[in-house]
Scaffold this motif. Structure first.
Motif, PDB file in Angstrom:
ATOM      1  N   SER A 140       0.805  -1.144  -0.138  1.00 53.21           N
ATOM      2  CA  SER A 140      -0.012  -0.064  -0.091  1.00 53.21           C
ATOM      3  C   SER A 140       0.841   1.268   0.023  1.00 53.21           C
ATOM      4  N   ILE A 141       0.391   2.261  -0.588  1.00 53.83           N
ATOM      5  CA  ILE A 141       0.972   3.558  -0.705  1.00 53.83           C
ATOM      6  C   ILE A 141      -0.073   4.675  -0.473  1.00 53.83           C
ATOM      7  N   GLY A 142       0.261   5.654   0.361  1.00 53.85           N
ATOM      8  CA  GLY A 142      -0.780   6.852   0.495  1.00 53.85           C
ATOM      9  C   GLY A 142      -0.902   7.399   1.819  1.00 53.85           C
ATOM     10  N   ASN A 143      -1.963   7.927   2.222  1.00 56.87           N
ATOM     11  CA  ASN A 143      -2.234   8.446   3.386  1.00 56.87           C
ATOM     12  C   ASN A 143      -3.052   7.420   3.915  1.00 56.87           C
ATOM     13  N   GLU A 144      -2.516   6.863   5.020  1.00 53.57           N
ATOM     14  CA  GLU A 144      -3.097   5.702   5.846  1.00 53.57           C
ATOM     15  C   GLU A 144      -2.441   5.528   7.185  1.00 53.57           C
ATOM     16  N   LYS A 145      -3.047   4.780   8.039  1.00 51.83           N
ATOM     17  CA  LYS A 145      -2.693   4.610   9.620  1.00 51.83           C
ATOM     18  C   LYS A 145      -1.322   3.745   9.341  1.00 51.83           C
ATOM     19  N   GLU A 146      -0.260   4.406  10.262  1.00 55.94           N
ATOM     20  CA  GLU A 146       0.780   3.467  10.463  1.00 55.94           C
ATOM     21  C   GLU A 146       0.507   2.321  11.396  1.00 55.94           C
ATOM     22  N   PRO A 147       1.009   1.327  11.165  1.00 56.36           N
ATOM     23  CA  PRO A 147       0.826  -0.046  11.700  1.00 56.36           C
ATOM     24  C   PRO A 147       1.228  -0.069  13.100  1.00 56.36           C
ATOM     25  N   PHE A 148       0.220   0.582  14.045  1.00 57.51           N
ATOM     26  CA  PHE A 148       0.486   0.629  15.444  1.00 57.51           C
ATOM     27  C   PHE A 148      -0.714   0.896  16.365  1.00 57.51           C
ATOM     28  N   GLY A 149      -0.930  -0.247  17.245  1.00 60.87           N
ATOM     29  CA  GLY A 149      -2.126  -0.244  18.238  1.00 60.87           C
ATOM     30  C   GLY A 149      -3.090  -0.965  17.656  1.00 60.87           C
ATOM     31  N   LEU A 150      -3.509  -1.866  18.712  1.00 64.50           N
ATOM     32  CA  LEU A 150      -4.704  -2.836  18.255  1.00 64.50           C
ATOM     33  C   LEU A 150      -5.985  -2.041  18.243  1.00 64.50           C
ATOM     34  N   ASP A 151      -6.074  -1.023  19.066  1.00 64.46           N
ATOM     35  CA  ASP A 151      -7.203  -0.341  19.269  1.00 64.46           C
ATOM     36  C   ASP A 151      -7.494   0.724  18.137  1.00 64.46           C
ATOM     37  N   GLN A 152      -6.291   1.473  17.786  1.00 65.25           N
ATOM     38  CA  GLN A 152      -6.142   2.353  16.878  1.00 65.25           C
ATOM     39  C   GLN A 152      -6.534   1.896  15.335  1.00 65.25           C
TER      40      GLN A 152
END
Length: 428
Positions: A140-152
């Motif tokens: 994936s590329i673009g504006n997205e969530k960084e892979p951090f946090g179960l709830d986030q």
């Protein structure tokens, strides 16, 4: 940008998006309003159902879905100490008003976009291109969530309470970058490199490397044991853009933040380490996270260290529990998360049922005091009840008891607050 320009941008952007990247797949689902859809002259078909408006073309060559979500918050709060004034400037506000769309090109390529009309500062959420042509992998590329946090990483449609826990202040959330993920039956690994947010400047916040690994030694239809570990390091530029960390006491309507570091102008880097644990058994789901953050500083100053975490539990009183999803469909980083509560056909109030009820409990804490920074220490206890009367509708009621000592207000005065927050949530 004028209101009409924003609307035009949102409509144009609806043609840039992934199924799953917008997390609509986690929403409770019911039968289609138009089961067979409306056929078009070139073999395309238009359907309207609980997933929104979907236009599909022959042989699954292309599919466009347009959906949205509306989160309307209302509430009251009281501070037990005198001299703080009214905690809320408004007792009712639109928390989110999104238009979102997904465009899939065959089985392997998708684009996703979300636009929030209620947020004038960061209206663009997901704006991402994904590719999943390699088995068990997703790029994936673009504006997205960084892979951090179960709830986030869970959809905001599906989080247990109206707001995530206090420690969410440490989570990087969405930024522009590139990520690659891989998963097996009971594990996942995702890593990426990210700049700044697409709304505020991709190149203005330094460069971050963020990764997350998860493992589920128990994972079947009724039970799940999840463990996860995430790490992130961001190198910050030496300019006039200060770093700050704060939390709004788990209620969007608060005008002031009880814990707030203020501007840290000599921040050179920010490192995060997060640990996750969750257990699901039947209608019960218990989860916990702990996050530790260290801020490096220029000119040899001593680093600042902050921490926070939560423990929460949910009980679906008359329905199935939240499903565990190891890999996303068309979202680059949301691996190994729990979905939403689903309403069975017979439970829908439009079918003569009473809906589904879910009870939630949470304890959370955050410590923003270290070195010369007096950001405060807060502990919150929350109890909440959610009612899902039908597919795509949720009504929430949360009570939050918060204790902040010291606070970031009035030279560190202690603050004890009682907060009631309700939400009407519509999503499709």
């Amino acid at each position: 940008m004028s209101a009409s320009s924003k609307i035009l941008l949102a409509v144009l952007a609806a043609f840039l998006v992934p199924p799953g990247g917008l997390r609509a797949e986690d929403a409770p689902r019911g039968p289609a309003i138009e089961a067979k859809g409306i056929p078009g002259p070139y073999g395309e078909r238009l359907t309207i159902d609980d997933k929104g408006i979907t236009l599909t073309f022959p042989n699954d060559s292309m599919a466009l879905r347009i959906g949205g979500r509306l989160h309307l918050d209302f509430g009251v709060a009281g501070i037990r100490q005198s001299g703080f004034g009214d905690p809320f400037s408004d007792t009712i506000a639109v928390r989110r008003s999104w238009i979102e769309a997904t465009l899939s090109l065959g089985k392997d390529v998708g684009l996703g976009f979300q636009y929030d009309f209620a947020d004038p500062v960061t209206p663009i959420n997901d704006a991402v291109l994904v590719y999943r042509g390699v088995p068990d992998m997703l790029f994936s590329i673009g504006n997205e969530k960084e892979p951090f946090g179960l709830d986030q990483l869970a959809s905001n449609n599906n989080v247990l309470f109206t707001e995530r826990a206090l420690s969410d202040a440490f989570v990087p959330a969405r930024n522009f970058g590139f990520a690659v993920g891989r998963h097996g039956k009971d594990w996942s690994v995702v890593t990426g490199v990210f700049g700044g947010n697409a709304n505020t400047g991709i190149g203005t916040e330094g460069i971050a490397s963020t990764s997350r690994v998860t493992y589920a030694p128990i994972n079947d239809d009724h039970r799940t044991l999840h463990v996860g570990l995430a790490g992130s390091y961001r190198d910050l530029p030496r300019d006039e853009s200060p770093l700050s960390l704060s939390s709004r006491s788990e209620a969007f309507l608060y005008t002031r933040r009880f814990v707030d570091t203020g501007d840290i102008r000599d921040a050179a880097s920010i490192a995060r380490l997060g640990a996750e644990l969750a257990y699901r058994s039947g209608p019960l789901l218990v989860s916990a996270e702990y996050t530790r953050t260290e801020i490096g500083r220029f000119d040899g100053a001593k680093p600042l260290k902050f921490q926070g975490g939560y423990v929460q539990a949910s009980w679906v009183l008359n329905g199935d529990n939240r499903a565990y999803r190891m890999a996303p469909d068309f979202n680059g980083t949301s691996y190994a998360v729990f979905g939403g509560v689903k309403v069975a056909e017979a439970q829908r109030i439009t079918r003569g049922g009473f809906g589904v009820f879910e009870l939630g409990l949470r304890f959370s804490a955050i410590d923003l005091d270290d070195g010369g920074i007096r950001g405060g220490i807060e502990r919150d206890g929350t109890v909440g009840l959610s009612w899902y009367p039908d597919t795509n509708i949720r009504i929430m009621a949360d009570y939050v008891r918060s204790h902040t000592s010291p606070s970031a207000l009035q030279n560190g005065r202690t603050i004890d607050a009682d907060t009631f927050i309700g939400r009407f949530q519509l999503y499709w």
